[in-house]
Design a protein around this motif. Sequence first.
Motif, mmCIF file in Angstrom:
data_model
loop_
_atom_site.group_PDB
_atom_site.id
_atom_site.type_symbol
_atom_site.label_atom_id
_atom_site.label_comp_id
_atom_site.label_asym_id
_atom_site.label_seq_id
_atom_site.Cartn_x
_atom_site.Cartn_y
_atom_site.Cartn_z
ATOM 1 N N MET A 1 0.837 -1.181 0.000
ATOM 2 C CA MET A 1 0.000 0.000 0.000
ATOM 3 C C MET A 1 0.870 1.227 0.000
ATOM 4 S SD MET A 1 -2.645 1.233 2.899
ATOM 5 C CE MET A 1 -2.919 2.962 3.063
ATOM 6 N N ASN A 2 0.527 2.149 -0.858
ATOM 7 C CA ASN A 2 1.234 3.417 -0.900
ATOM 8 C C ASN A 2 0.543 4.393 0.030
ATOM 9 O OD1 ASN A 2 3.429 4.716 -1.851
ATOM 10 N ND2 ASN A 2 2.575 5.221 -3.849
ATOM 11 N N ILE A 3 1.291 4.975 0.924
ATOM 12 C CA ILE A 3 0.711 5.891 1.898
ATOM 13 C C ILE A 3 1.359 7.267 1.722
ATOM 14 C CG2 ILE A 3 2.326 5.213 3.701
ATOM 15 C CD1 ILE A 3 0.073 5.635 5.720
ATOM 16 N N ASP A 4 0.528 8.286 1.763
ATOM 17 C CA ASP A 4 1.031 9.651 1.699
ATOM 18 C C ASP A 4 0.218 10.526 2.636
ATOM 19 O OD1 ASP A 4 -1.327 9.893 0.346
ATOM 20 O OD2 ASP A 4 -0.471 10.581 -1.534
ATOM 21 N N TYR A 5 0.450 11.824 2.567
ATOM 22 C CA TYR A 5 -0.227 12.748 3.477
ATOM 23 C C TYR A 5 -1.748 12.713 3.340
ATOM 24 C CZ TYR A 5 4.286 14.898 4.482
ATOM 25 O OH TYR A 5 5.562 15.117 4.881
ATOM 26 N N THR A 6 -2.247 12.508 2.132
ATOM 27 C CA THR A 6 -3.699 12.538 1.944
ATOM 28 C C THR A 6 -4.393 11.380 2.648
ATOM 29 O OG1 THR A 6 -3.508 11.398 -0.183
ATOM 30 C CG2 THR A 6 -3.625 13.798 -0.223
ATOM 31 N N VAL A 82 1.802 11.338 10.071
ATOM 32 C CA VAL A 82 2.148 12.539 9.307
ATOM 33 C C VAL A 82 3.597 12.938 9.580
ATOM 34 C CG1 VAL A 82 1.644 15.000 9.006
ATOM 35 C CG2 VAL A 82 -0.235 13.359 9.158
ATOM 36 N N PHE A 83 3.998 12.879 10.848
ATOM 37 C CA PHE A 83 5.366 13.252 11.192
ATOM 38 C C PHE A 83 6.383 12.317 10.556
ATOM 39 C CE2 PHE A 83 9.086 13.040 14.026
ATOM 40 C CZ PHE A 83 9.529 14.348 13.893
ATOM 41 N N THR A 84 6.127 10.997 10.617
ATOM 42 C CA THR A 84 7.082 10.059 10.027
ATOM 43 C C THR A 84 7.114 10.173 8.503
ATOM 44 O OG1 THR A 84 5.427 8.295 10.169
ATOM 45 C CG2 THR A 84 7.083 8.390 11.913
ATOM 46 N N LEU A 85 5.996 10.536 7.892
ATOM 47 C CA LEU A 85 6.027 10.814 6.454
ATOM 48 C C LEU A 85 6.867 12.053 6.176
ATOM 49 C CD1 LEU A 85 2.332 10.116 5.427
ATOM 50 C CD2 LEU A 85 4.354 8.851 4.667
ATOM 51 N N GLU A 89 10.266 8.480 6.629
ATOM 52 C CA GLU A 89 10.276 7.089 7.091
ATOM 53 C C GLU A 89 8.979 6.390 6.671
ATOM 54 O OE1 GLU A 89 12.734 5.432 8.566
ATOM 55 O OE2 GLU A 89 14.023 7.207 8.530
ATOM 56 N N LEU A 90 8.920 5.956 5.429
ATOM 57 C CA LEU A 90 7.697 5.387 4.860
ATOM 58 C C LEU A 90 7.277 4.095 5.548
ATOM 59 C CD1 LEU A 90 5.531 5.726 2.721
ATOM 60 C CD2 LEU A 90 6.978 4.437 1.152
ATOM 61 N N PHE A 91 8.207 3.206 5.817
ATOM 62 C CA PHE A 91 7.872 1.939 6.455
ATOM 63 C C PHE A 91 7.302 2.158 7.861
ATOM 64 C CE2 PHE A 91 8.994 -1.773 9.084
ATOM 65 C CZ PHE A 91 8.265 -2.739 8.416
ATOM 66 N N VAL A 92 7.951 3.028 8.620
ATOM 67 C CA VAL A 92 7.474 3.340 9.973
ATOM 68 C C VAL A 92 6.103 4.009 9.904
ATOM 69 C CG1 VAL A 92 7.974 4.650 12.086
ATOM 70 C CG2 VAL A 92 9.831 3.510 10.861
ATOM 71 N N ALA A 93 5.910 4.881 8.919
ATOM 72 C CA ALA A 93 4.617 5.549 8.748
ATOM 73 C C ALA A 93 3.514 4.529 8.484
ATOM 74 C CB ALA A 93 4.690 6.564 7.608
ATOM 75 N N ILE A 96 2.711 2.772 11.820
ATOM 76 C CA ILE A 96 1.988 3.655 12.735
ATOM 77 C C ILE A 96 0.569 3.893 12.233
ATOM 78 C CG2 ILE A 96 1.915 5.979 13.730
ATOM 79 C CD1 ILE A 96 4.983 5.916 13.745
ATOM 80 N N PHE A 97 0.391 4.026 10.929
ATOM 81 C CA PHE A 97 -0.953 4.214 10.391
ATOM 82 C C PHE A 97 -1.798 2.966 10.625
ATOM 83 C CE2 PHE A 97 -4.175 4.388 7.013
ATOM 84 C CZ PHE A 97 -4.743 5.621 7.331
ATOM 85 N N GLY A 98 -1.193 1.799 10.554
ATOM 86 C CA GLY A 98 -1.899 0.563 10.886
ATOM 87 C C GLY A 98 -2.357 0.559 12.337
ATOM 88 N N LEU A 99 -1.500 1.059 13.226
ATOM 89 C CA LEU A 99 -1.888 1.180 14.632
ATOM 90 C C LEU A 99 -3.039 2.171 14.803
ATOM 91 C CD1 LEU A 99 1.595 1.202 16.405
ATOM 92 C CD2 LEU A 99 -0.139 -0.604 16.466
#
Length: 134
Positions: A1-6, A82-85, A89-93, A96-99
């Motif tokens: 999954m690609n995750i970004d600010y949006t 948002v901070f990790t993005l 740090e995409l993997f960490v983001a 954290i988004f999963g959490l």
Amino acid sequence: MNIDYTVAALMFPAIALIMGVYNSRFHTLSALIRKLHDEHVFEKHIPAEWKKQLKNLSRRVVNLKYAIGLAASGFLFDLLTVFTLYIGELFVARLIFGLCCLSLIISIVFYLVEIIVSTNALKLHLSDMKIDDN
């Protein structure tokens, strides 16, 4: 999954709405508890189903506590996403988004349980009234 600010930004309105609903429910529950407390302490009025009502109210308070706490954790995790993005740090983001999503899912489960317990509380109030079938 690609995750970004949006993706992370889409959670902010949902979290704000859910916190508003929980806050309203908590305010109503606390007003009810204060009212019952005053009736018991000052007016010495003890309802017929007093012990069942207290047990029910205690469960509702606990369920709301966990629902609100988990929703707040979801908000914190979303901010951390948002901070990790921001720091790249995409993997960490993603983790954290999963959490964030997981804590909001569990929060909603606690809220649904609170609705069930609340419905049972209404049944306690109806138990001393007789409904005539024609």
